[in-house]
Design an enzyme around this catalytic site. Structure first.
Site, short mmCIF file in Angstrom:
data_model
loop_
_atom_site.label_atom_id
_atom_site.label_comp_id
_atom_site.label_asym_id
_atom_site.label_seq_id
_atom_site.Cartn_x
_atom_site.Cartn_y
_atom_site.Cartn_z
N GLU A 325 0.84 -1.21 0.00
CA GLU A 325 0.00 0.00 0.00
C GLU A 325 0.87 1.26 0.00
OE1 GLU A 325 -2.74 -0.82 -0.90
OE2 GLU A 325 -2.87 -2.86 -0.13
N TYR A 410 -1.40 -8.09 -10.97
CA TYR A 410 -0.44 -8.04 -9.87
C TYR A 410 0.83 -8.84 -10.20
CZ TYR A 410 -4.19 -6.33 -6.80
OH TYR A 410 -5.17 -5.58 -6.23
N1 BES Z 1 -5.81 -1.20 -4.58
C1 BES Z 1 -5.85 -2.52 -4.10
C2 BES Z 1 -7.20 -2.94 -3.60
C3 BES Z 1 -8.31 -2.89 -4.63
C4 BES Z 1 -8.09 -3.30 -5.93
C5 BES Z 1 -9.55 -2.45 -4.28
C6 BES Z 1 -9.13 -3.23 -6.86
C7 BES Z 1 -10.57 -2.39 -5.20
C8 BES Z 1 -10.36 -2.77 -6.50
C9 BES Z 1 -4.83 -2.76 -3.00
O1 BES Z 1 -3.65 -2.05 -3.16
C10 BES Z 1 -4.46 -4.21 -3.02
O2 BES Z 1 -3.98 -4.65 -4.02
N2 BES Z 1 -4.71 -4.91 -1.92
C11 BES Z 1 -4.39 -6.32 -1.77
C12 BES Z 1 -3.22 -6.52 -0.88
C13 BES Z 1 -1.90 -6.64 -1.54
C14 BES Z 1 -0.84 -6.98 -0.53
C15 BES Z 1 -1.87 -7.57 -2.71
C16 BES Z 1 -5.57 -6.98 -1.09
O3 BES Z 1 -6.49 -6.29 -0.71
O4 BES Z 1 -5.55 -8.19 -0.91
ZN ZN Z 2 -2.50 -2.73 -4.78
#
Ligand code: BES
Ligand code: ZN
Length: 632
Positions: A325, A410
């Site tokens: 984050e 990702y």
């Molecule tokens: N920005 C994302 C969360 C998100 C993505 C919310 C798409 C809504 C739509 C956040 O940065 C994220 O990727 N969170 C991951 C954790 C990360 C360590 C891979 C999660 O929530 O699992």
């Molecule tokens: Zn993210």
């Protein structure tokens, strides 16, 4: 002489005024061309919002935000000089709309709320008389707003006070703000928020109280232009604890000690990232640890990351989420995906940066472990994906981004960047990344813009990478043959232990797992055969008490295996897990796995009936689809 000087001054200041206004009009015309965004009804090419001033009263008894949004607007270079302002909305009640030329005197104007689309919501069209530079909308949100969750006191850690939080990404800002809800329409914002006097409001902006001082009347200001999906608010019984000179954590009082312990390395992470990729440009970096229904692991709201309490493992082993984050403060918040089909620019870069931060703070072996887990989960996931979802530059036409996102942006995105790093060398690549952030700071860009910049600033000077390689990564399904293969010595040892146990050379209690980290446990569990059988799981459970484990990531893996292998001793734990945690990454696969057998499907329905009222609207939407849940 004196009059001539005075005339000259008048002349000069008029000239400056004209010059300045021509300058700003030109700036508008020269703003980067807008990419078509299939997830917004708005018309920023004709009229564009540049600032939003919010005035909200938080009504817990009605589960409603009520108040006004005042937008500063500027006309673009569209040929239609009378174009109305078109905003995105979802489930908003619009009371009236007004416009003003000076921001002081407002007059009613005509508006029309269009028909609602299931994914996009409804366009709000507002007439703009000539000279209108401000638009004020009086409105209230629905108790079912997709971007807000209203928690009863029982759903919080303290059990005494209600709690409310927002989650705007991808297209939920429109459910609590009438706004041009496209990530390429960047806005500054300010807010005045009234709450019950014993609760604290925090936002993704300046103005968060560092003394936990209450009072029920709060003001905030975000002076950097951000995409709408980064506007965020939370209200609850919150306490603050400092973690470093510009870092700190907010959470409910009973969670503050555990949170501060777990997040103690945050300041170090900010310093490490600055060293790698340039100055942190947002002032403070605080975190908010939410109640367990928060649907994501984390959300990179600027200046105030929102995080699930499931990262509180007690041993700091899940803090790569903080690195992730935090990394978004560069990739995502500073340089933003222009549309949701460019989402990999946010998440691929961020996952790559996340692992570089982990390496800087915890060492290369930890980075390799996490990268190995990442690549493996990507390979597993891709077995079940259609080709179109394996493409970084994904086509999301007609689709809800909430359901369209997978691990591909990702992990494939991160592998692509690692491939570039390995091919041109770290030094050159790091310089490129730094310059990329500087060159596009506070802009929203498309995949095409990135590829063009990459071509000119990295590929042209490096014969080892070609634009054909890049296109294979960005526009084709699957993983290219030259995809990096992270390697972990620690994991090789874990595999040896696993194999020895599977061959019965050693018993479960003979597995030397005493010093295993969370990552080694995850590797061990995901390396075991999926159909290992309930007896084998019982052996492991007797040796390591895995059904009772508190670490959310390990518990999740264990519960997935328990469902697949009908390991009934974990049933109670599964129900407890699913009724207490709403993080979609955990909840969704568990329900999916359950529905693979008729008995499992029946259990899933029974558990969901209990759990559903406590889940966030985003998690509910996903699980409703999996279980074909009818609204009753
Ligand atoms: N920005 C994302 C969360 C998100 C993505 C919310 C798409 C809504 C739509 C956040 O940065 C994220 O990727 N969170 C991951 C954790 C990360 C360590 C891979 C999660 O929530 O699992
Ligand atoms: Zn993210």
């Amino acid at each position: 002489m004196a009059t001539r000087l005075k005339n000259l001054t008048v002349f000069l200041s008029i000239w400056l005024l004209i010059g300045a206004s021509v300058g700003s009009a030109q700036k508008m015309n020269n703003a980067p061309a807008l990419a078509p965004d299939v997830h917004s009804y708005s018309n920023p090419q004709a009229v564009r919002a540049t600032d939003i001033a919010l005035d909200w009263t938080v009504l817990f008894d009605k589960k409603t935000l009520q108040g006004t949004a005042t937008l500063s607007v500027a006309r673009g270079n569209s040929s239609d000089k009378n174009a109305p302002l078109i905003l995105d909305t979802r489930d908003l009640t619009i009371e009236k709309a007004e416009t003003s030329g000076d921001g002081k005197n407002f007059k009613a104007t005509a508006f029309k709320l269009g028909a609602a689309d299931k994914i996009l919501g409804a366009p709000l069209t507002i007439e703009l008389p000539s000279g209108a530079r401000f638009v004020r909308v009086y409105y209230s949100t629905s108790p079912n707003a997709s971007g807000l969750q209203w928690l009863a006191p029982e759903q919080t850690a303290g059990k005494k006070q209600p709690f409310m939080f927002s989650q705007a990404q991808a297209i939920h800002a429109r459910s609590f703000i009438p706004i041009q809800d496209s990530p390429q329409v960047r806005v500054t914002y300010s807010a005045r928020v009234r709450t019950p006097s014993n609760l604290l409001a925090v936002m993704s902006a300046e103005g968060n109280s560092q003394t936990s001082r209450r009072g029920g009347d709060y003001t905030f200001k975000m002076t950097r232009a951000i995409p709408p999906y980064l506007i965020a608010i939370a209200v609850g019984d919150l306490q603050f604890q400092s973690l470093g000179k510009r870092t700190g954590v907010y959470t409910e009082p009973s969670m503050i000690e555990r949170s501060a312990f777990e997040l103690a390395d945050t300041e170090k992470m900010v310093e490490a990232t600055e060293k790698l990729f340039g100055e942190y440009r947002w002032g403070r970096y605080d975190l908010l640890v939410l109640p367990p229904s928060f649907p994501f692991g984390g959300m990179e709201n600027p200046m105030l990351t929102f995080a699930t309490p499931t990262i509180l493992a007690g041993d700091k082993s899940l803090v790569s989420l903080v690195a992730h984050e935090l990394a978004h403060s560069w990739s995502g918040n500073l340089v933003t995906n222009a549309t949701w089909r460019d989402f990999w620019l946010n998440e691929g870069f961020t996952t790559y940066l996340e692992r570089r931060i982990i390496e800087a703070v915890y060492g290369a072996p930890r980075r390799e472990m996490e990268a190995t887990l990442g690549r493996r989960s990507l390979e597993q996931e891709m077995l079940g994906l259609e080709d179109r979802d394996e493409i970084l530059h994904v086509n999301l036409d007609g689709r809800d981004p909430d359901e369209g996102f997978t691990g591909v942006p990702y992990e494939k995105g991160a592998l692509f960047l690692r491939y570039l790093e390995e091919t041109v060398g770290r030094e050159k690549f790091d310089r490129f990344v730094r310059n990329y952030f500087d060159a596009h700071a506070f802009q929203s860009i498309t995949t095409e813009t990135f590829v063009d910049y990459l071509q000119k600033n990295l590929i042209a000077q490096n014969p080892k990478v070609s634009i054909a390689n890049v296109n294979e990564w960005v526009e084709k399904a699957g993983l290219p043959k030259n995809a990096p293969q992270p390697k972990s010595d620690a994991f090789a040892q874990v595999e040896t232990q696993a194999n020895n146990w599977l061959k019965n050379d050693i018993t479960a209690s003979g597995i030397r797992a005493k010093d295993w980290t969370t990552q080694e446990w995850l590797h061990f569990l995901t390396k075991l055969p999926t159909d290992i059988g309930a007896d084998r799981l019982a052996e492991l459970d007797r040796a390591f008490n895995l059904t009772k484990i508190g670490n959310s990531e390990i518990a999740f893996q264990w519960l997935m295996m328990s469902i697949r292998n009908n390991y009934a001793a974990a049933n109670t734990r599964l129900e407890e897990f699913l009724t207490s945690i709403g993080r979609r990454k955990f909840v969704r696969p568990l329900y999916e796995e359950l529905t693979k057998t008729p008995e499992g499907a029946a259990r899933a329905a029974a558990i969901y009936a209990k759990a559903r009222p406590g889940y966030h609207p985003i998690t509910v939407a996903s699980v409703d689809t999996i279980l074909k849940w009818e609204k009753r």
